[in-house]
Motif scaffolding. Structure first.
Motif, PDB file in Angstrom:
ATOM      1  N   PRO A   1      39.084  61.861  78.540  1.00  0.00           N
ATOM      2  CA  PRO A   1      37.701  61.975  79.994  1.00  0.00           C
ATOM      3  C   PRO A   1      39.271  60.720  80.349  1.00  0.00           C
ATOM      4  O   PRO A   1      39.511  59.425  79.624  1.00  0.00           O
ATOM      5  N   ASN A   2      38.815  60.300  81.627  1.00  0.00           N
ATOM      6  CA  ASN A   2      40.106  59.251  82.341  1.00  0.00           C
ATOM      7  C   ASN A   2      39.033  57.985  81.815  1.00  0.00           C
ATOM      8  O   ASN A   2      39.414  57.090  81.430  1.00  0.00           O
ATOM      9  N   PHE A   3      37.827  57.861  81.995  1.00  0.00           N
ATOM     10  CA  PHE A   3      37.104  56.689  81.268  1.00  0.00           C
ATOM     11  C   PHE A   3      36.424  57.175  79.972  1.00  0.00           C
ATOM     12  O   PHE A   3      35.808  57.898  79.899  1.00  0.00           O
ATOM     13  N   PRO A   4      36.321  56.349  78.928  1.00  0.00           N
ATOM     14  CA  PRO A   4      35.286  56.606  77.395  1.00  0.00           C
ATOM     15  C   PRO A   4      34.171  55.984  77.783  1.00  0.00           C
ATOM     16  O   PRO A   4      34.095  55.176  78.753  1.00  0.00           O
TER      17      PRO A   4
ATOM     18  N   ASN B   1      45.693  65.333  81.891  1.00  0.00           N
ATOM     19  CA  ASN B   1      44.775  64.581  82.929  1.00  0.00           C
ATOM     20  C   ASN B   1      44.690  63.598  82.758  1.00  0.00           C
ATOM     21  O   ASN B   1      44.243  63.156  81.232  1.00  0.00           O
ATOM     22  N   TYR B   2      44.666  62.361  83.238  1.00  0.00           N
ATOM     23  CA  TYR B   2      44.994  60.863  83.720  1.00  0.00           C
ATOM     24  C   TYR B   2      44.184  60.961  82.511  1.00  0.00           C
ATOM     25  O   TYR B   2      42.756  60.877  83.342  1.00  0.00           O
TER      26      TYR B   2
ATOM     27  N   GLU C   1      65.037  54.814  74.853  1.00  0.00           N
ATOM     28  CA  GLU C   1      63.810  56.428  74.046  1.00  0.00           C
ATOM     29  C   GLU C   1      62.654  56.697  74.855  1.00  0.00           C
ATOM     30  O   GLU C   1      62.084  57.152  75.202  1.00  0.00           O
ATOM     31  N   SER C   2      62.387  55.407  75.936  1.00  0.00           N
ATOM     32  CA  SER C   2      61.127  55.506  76.158  1.00  0.00           C
ATOM     33  C   SER C   2      61.375  56.575  77.670  1.00  0.00           C
ATOM     34  O   SER C   2      60.415  56.821  78.403  1.00  0.00           O
ATOM     35  N   ARG C   3      62.821  56.568  78.110  1.00  0.00           N
ATOM     36  CA  ARG C   3      63.020  57.249  79.410  1.00  0.00           C
ATOM     37  C   ARG C   3      63.202  58.381  79.314  1.00  0.00           C
ATOM     38  O   ARG C   3      62.769  59.954  79.823  1.00  0.00           O
ATOM     39  N   LYS C   4      62.377  59.062  77.622  1.00  0.00           N
ATOM     40  CA  LYS C   4      62.087  60.754  76.979  1.00  0.00           C
ATOM     41  C   LYS C   4      61.415  61.838  78.292  1.00  0.00           C
ATOM     42  O   LYS C   4      60.357  60.817  78.491  1.00  0.00           O
ATOM     43  N   ASN C   5      61.372  62.758  78.362  1.00  0.00           N
ATOM     44  CA  ASN C   5      60.863  63.535  79.021  1.00  0.00           C
ATOM     45  C   ASN C   5      60.425  64.288  78.588  1.00  0.00           C
ATOM     46  O   ASN C   5      60.816  65.041  77.391  1.00  0.00           O
ATOM     47  N   PHE C   6      58.709  64.592  78.277  1.00  0.00           N
ATOM     48  CA  PHE C   6      58.280  65.082  77.369  1.00  0.00           C
ATOM     49  C   PHE C   6      57.648  66.202  78.029  1.00  0.00           C
ATOM     50  O   PHE C   6      57.012  67.474  77.359  1.00  0.00           O
ATOM     51  N   PHE C   7      57.011  66.513  78.792  1.00  0.00           N
ATOM     52  CA  PHE C   7      55.716  67.045  79.890  1.00  0.00           C
ATOM     53  C   PHE C   7      56.008  67.186  81.383  1.00  0.00           C
ATOM     54  O   PHE C   7      56.602  66.231  81.975  1.00  0.00           O
ATOM     55  N   SER C   8      55.451  68.338  82.045  1.00  0.00           N
ATOM     56  CA  SER C   8      56.074  68.643  82.891  1.00  0.00           C
ATOM     57  C   SER C   8      54.462  68.729  83.171  1.00  0.00           C
ATOM     58  O   SER C   8      53.939  69.694  83.637  1.00  0.00           O
ATOM     59  N   THR C   9      53.524  68.131  84.329  1.00  0.00           N
ATOM     60  CA  THR C   9      52.498  69.024  84.803  1.00  0.00           C
ATOM     61  C   THR C   9      52.141  68.861  86.017  1.00  0.00           C
ATOM     62  O   THR C   9      53.011  70.046  86.881  1.00  0.00           O
ATOM     63  N   GLN C  10      51.264  69.159  86.517  1.00  0.00           N
ATOM     64  CA  GLN C  10      51.009  70.516  87.795  1.00  0.00           C
ATOM     65  C   GLN C  10      51.509  69.913  88.669  1.00  0.00           C
ATOM     66  O   GLN C  10      50.942  70.545  89.284  1.00  0.00           O
ATOM     67  N   TYR C  11      51.482  68.484  88.462  1.00  0.00           N
ATOM     68  CA  TYR C  11      51.514  67.717  89.969  1.00  0.00           C
ATOM     69  C   TYR C  11      53.574  67.929  90.424  1.00  0.00           C
ATOM     70  O   TYR C  11      54.319  68.855  89.760  1.00  0.00           O
ATOM     71  N   ASP C  12      53.979  66.479  90.746  1.00  0.00           N
ATOM     72  CA  ASP C  12      55.560  66.776  91.450  1.00  0.00           C
ATOM     73  C   ASP C  12      55.992  65.730  90.562  1.00  0.00           C
ATOM     74  O   ASP C  12      56.868  64.968  91.152  1.00  0.00           O
ATOM     75  N   PHE C  13      55.637  65.188  89.253  1.00  0.00           N
ATOM     76  CA  PHE C  13      56.245  64.575  88.578  1.00  0.00           C
ATOM     77  C   PHE C  13      56.130  65.054  86.436  1.00  0.00           C
ATOM     78  O   PHE C  13      55.474  66.408  86.740  1.00  0.00           O
ATOM     79  N   ASP C  14      57.173  64.504  86.432  1.00  0.00           N
ATOM     80  CA  ASP C  14      57.058  64.828  84.808  1.00  0.00           C
ATOM     81  C   ASP C  14      56.635  63.668  83.871  1.00  0.00           C
ATOM     82  O   ASP C  14      56.215  62.804  84.989  1.00  0.00           O
ATOM     83  N   ILE C  15      56.531  63.390  82.751  1.00  0.00           N
ATOM     84  CA  ILE C  15      55.801  62.325  81.702  1.00  0.00           C
ATOM     85  C   ILE C  15      56.702  62.319  80.552  1.00  0.00           C
ATOM     86  O   ILE C  15      56.616  63.021  80.357  1.00  0.00           O
ATOM     87  N   GLY C  16      56.580  60.963  80.025  1.00  0.00           N
ATOM     88  CA  GLY C  16      57.694  60.739  78.946  1.00  0.00           C
ATOM     89  C   GLY C  16      56.288  59.487  78.776  1.00  0.00           C
ATOM     90  O   GLY C  16      55.246  60.124  77.769  1.00  0.00           O
TER      91      GLY C  16
END
Length: 362
Positions: free
Chosen positions: A143-146, A173-174, A272-287
């Motif tokens: 979840p977003n918040f614990p 899911n952020y 290493e931190s610039r690696k791309n791991f996942f294409s989100t359902q929005y307009d960006f990917d995330i690593g």
């Protein structure tokens, strides 16, 4: 209506006017003139009091400050003014995970439960465990918040309430829960408290002496007051957990150093931190907690930070050796045809970058 849809509507309504004014007003201007022009546009909104900007353009470093820290007072921010970085703190967490991977302390496919202080049979879906990669890409189903965040003890107890209801690694899911787990894991593998890890591996090597989780009394006097859209003062954020999600304070001088560090791909953990791991359902990917987008045919690594009364964006463009941080002590949401402060700051940063890059090309 989603934020992305709202932003697109705003862009469609304003693009032609902004484009025309921008080209006619900033052509052949200096960096200072370009920044001042767009900062002036940004401050036209009466709900915004000030803005601070740090930018690195092909090795040249500049900081700028406009407006006033408090409404109706002649006290502009300076290079010493401290801001809450909020979720931009997550980029520090992600970079430390990248370092831990390179150091052989963890692997991205590790089951996170291998490192936790209690048993969490709920941290899986149909037998598939949540991994390190899942929690740094917000795809672990948290979840977003614990459920509880008053202190570390109740945080761990509350995690038993979480139900992972989708296959890990399949949907973005952020989450402000997962990065605190990440910070704890980093503590375990290095046997060093998380906040000390940030200091040891990022702040000290880069001379970022003004960037801290905990401020002393003199430093608190430099911390800018945040306001909401009604100009009411807002409380400063207090993190009772590790600080993996938020908690760092910094100023433009130190952010120049962080931008230079983040642009330097000769540093192994940065690369290493610039690696791309996942294409989100929005307009960006995330690593490694960096959001990765393509802007004007160039890859940008960026993150937004928002807290009560304060907002900022950090953007890194390695190809053009350009990085920018924009910070303001105002926070308000947008409407159907109006921008929130986060959209306004994003547009401010991108206008400056676009104009400065195009000026170089000319």
């Amino acid at each position: 209506m989603t934020k992305r849809t709202r932003t697109l509507l705003i862009a469609l309504a304003l693009t032609s006017t902004i484009s025309c004014n921008q080209k006619n007003t900033t052509k052949n201007k200096s960096t200072e003139e370009i920044v001042k022009y767009f900062a002036g546009q940004f401050l036209d909104d009466d709900r915004i009091h000030s803005v601070s900007i740090a930018l690195v353009n092909n090795g040249k470093e500049d900081t700028f400050h406009f407006g006033q820290q408090n409404p109706n007072r002649n006290n502009p921010p300076t290079d010493s003014t401290l801001y809450e970085l909020a979720s931009v703190t997550k980029t520090f967490t992600g970079t430390l995970v990248a370092k831990a991977v390179l150091d052989g302390k963890i692997t991205l496919d590790d089951d996170i439960r291998d490192y936790l202080p209690r048993e969490y049979p709920n941290f899986e879906y149909e037998g598939e465990a949540v991994t390190i990669k899942d929690i740094i890409t917000h795809t672990g189903g948290f979840p977003n918040f614990p459920p509880s965040s008053e202190n570390k003890e109740v945080f761990w107890k509350g995690l038993h309430q979480i139900k992972i209801d989708l296959k890990p690694g399949t949907e973005f899911n952020y989450s402000n829960t997962a990065p605190e787990i990440t910070a704890y894991i980093l503590e375990q593998v290095y046997d060093i408290p998380y906040q000390q890890l940030v200091t040891k591996f990022i702040l000290e090597p880069n001379g970022m002496t003004n960037t801290k989780f905990v401020l002393d009394e003199n430093e608190k006097k430099l911390l800018i007051q945040g306001y909401n859209g009604d100009k009411k003062p807002q409380e400063h954020f207090k993190n009772n957990l590790w600080g993996g999600i938020s908690g760092l304070h910094s100023n433009t001088t130190d952010l120049l150093k962080y931008i230079k560090y983040s642009l330097n791909d000769s540093i192994l953990e940065v690369k290493e931190s610039r690696k791309n791991f996942f294409s989100t359902q929005y307009d960006f990917d995330i690593g490694y907690h960096w959001n990765i987008v393509e802007i004007e045919d160039e890859i940008c690594y960026r993150h937004h930070g928002g807290i009560w009364g304060m907002q900022n964006w950090l953007m890194i463009f390695p190809e053009s050796n350009f990085g920018i941080a924009v910070l303001s002590n105002a926070s308000f949401e947008g409407g159907l045809f109006s921008e929130g402060i986060d959209d306004k700051l994003e547009n401010l940063a991108l206008k400056i970058k676009s104009e400065m890059t195009s000026s170089l090309e000319k």
